[in-house]
Design an enzyme around this catalytic site. Structure first.
Site, PDB file in Angstrom:
ATOM      1  N   CYS A  74     -20.390 -94.583   2.466  1.00 56.86           N
ATOM      2  CA  CYS A  74     -21.754 -94.207   2.816  1.00 56.86           C
ATOM      3  C   CYS A  74     -22.116 -92.994   1.976  1.00 56.86           C
ATOM      4  O   CYS A  74     -21.432 -91.968   2.050  1.00 56.86           O
ATOM      5  CB  CYS A  74     -21.820 -93.871   4.307  1.00 56.86           C
ATOM      6  SG  CYS A  74     -23.396 -93.166   4.861  1.00 56.86           S
ATOM      7  N   CYS A 183     -27.406 -95.897  -1.921  1.00 56.74           N
ATOM      8  CA  CYS A 183     -27.045 -96.215  -0.536  1.00 56.74           C
ATOM      9  C   CYS A 183     -26.253 -97.514  -0.571  1.00 56.74           C
ATOM     10  O   CYS A 183     -26.647 -98.463  -1.261  1.00 56.74           O
ATOM     11  CB  CYS A 183     -28.309 -96.384   0.316  1.00 56.74           C
ATOM     12  SG  CYS A 183     -28.004 -97.006   1.990  1.00 56.74           S
TER      13      CYS A 183
END
Length: 258
Positions: A74, A183
């Site tokens: 992440c 992302c």
């Protein structure tokens, strides 16, 4: 250290499976455990303190599951929490950051685009990285709404296309020749993004680089397992349906409270 212990991977939801796929492809004999913290997605709109607390929670669960190495799949968790994780836990961590360096280094127009969450773009680590490439114009765009749509099964929705067009059109007008996906959810949008971007704009994400770094760390300090291919384990703290679909129904997804 037991080489046959699993690699732990966590993300704010299903997006980090794009990183898991690269790791599994490069290291098919490694056991893997994946945590999808979809209940708390997206991390990108949370405070730094909240992101650190969630990252610690995920880390502690993976350590209880006996993981030998943890991949923070992440961007937001990496840029806000990985230094804190490394200080507090005695296990190797591998993080993921937007691949600014290859984009800036190879750009012919000296203009690149970054599509990422607010949490990543506002982090000190992201700012530090961008300062190394002051000769390159970096167009930053917060991808508000994209993670939520992906988590809710709306990858191919009209709303997704409209959001992507609104985010990418100004970048195209600014003459970018590289788009960096900041992302781990966003690689699942590459077909839609390609349909919007001109062919001369290249898309970069960090999945392959993270997989190679994982392999290098295993070779150097932990050692790869020689066991036969082990079935990966996936946990989510919400309805497993979307994660199951993303994985192509090939693997079992378990619901777990964490």
């Amino acid at each position: 250290m037991n080489n046959n212990k699993p690699i732990g991977i966590f993300d704010s939801g299903i997006g980090g499976t794009s990183i898991w796929k690269e790791i599994h492809q490069l290291l098919p004999n490694e056991k893997t455990i994946y945590l999808a913290d979809s209940k708390n997605a997206p991390y990108g709109q949370k405070s730094k303190e909240e992101i650190i607390a969630l990252s610690k929670k995920n880390t502690e669960l993976l350590l209880k599951l006996d993981c030998k190495l943890i991949v923070v799949a992440c961007n937001t968790a990496t840029t806000n929490a990985i230094s804190e994780l490394r200080e507090n836990y005695n296990v190797p961590f591998i993080g993921i950051e937007p691949a600014i360096k290859p984009a800036a280094t190879n750009s012919k127009t000296q203009t690149i685009g970054i599509l990422a969450t607010q949490g990543t773009l506002s982090s000190a680590l992201f700012y530090k990285t961008t300062q190394k490439f002051q000769d390159t114009t970096i167009i930053e765009q917060v991808g508000n709404g994209l993670v939520q749509l992906i988590e809710n099964g709306g990858i191919h929705s009209a709303e997704m296309e409209a959001l992507l067009r609104s985010y990418l059109t100004p970048m195209i007008a600014a003459n970018i020749d590289y788009l960096v996906l900041g992302c781990s959810h966003y690689p699942y949008l590459i077909p839609q993004i390609k349909a919007i971007l001109p062919e001369n704009i290249q898309i970069i994400d960090s999945g392959e680089a993270v997989a190679k770094q994982t392999r290098n760390l295993l070779n150097e300090s932990i050692g790869c397992t020689s066991a036969t291919c082990s079935e990966p384990v996936f946990y989510t703290n919400t309805d497993p349906k979307v994660l199951q679909e993303i994985l192509g129904n090939k693997y079992t997804v378990f619901k777990k409270d964490f």
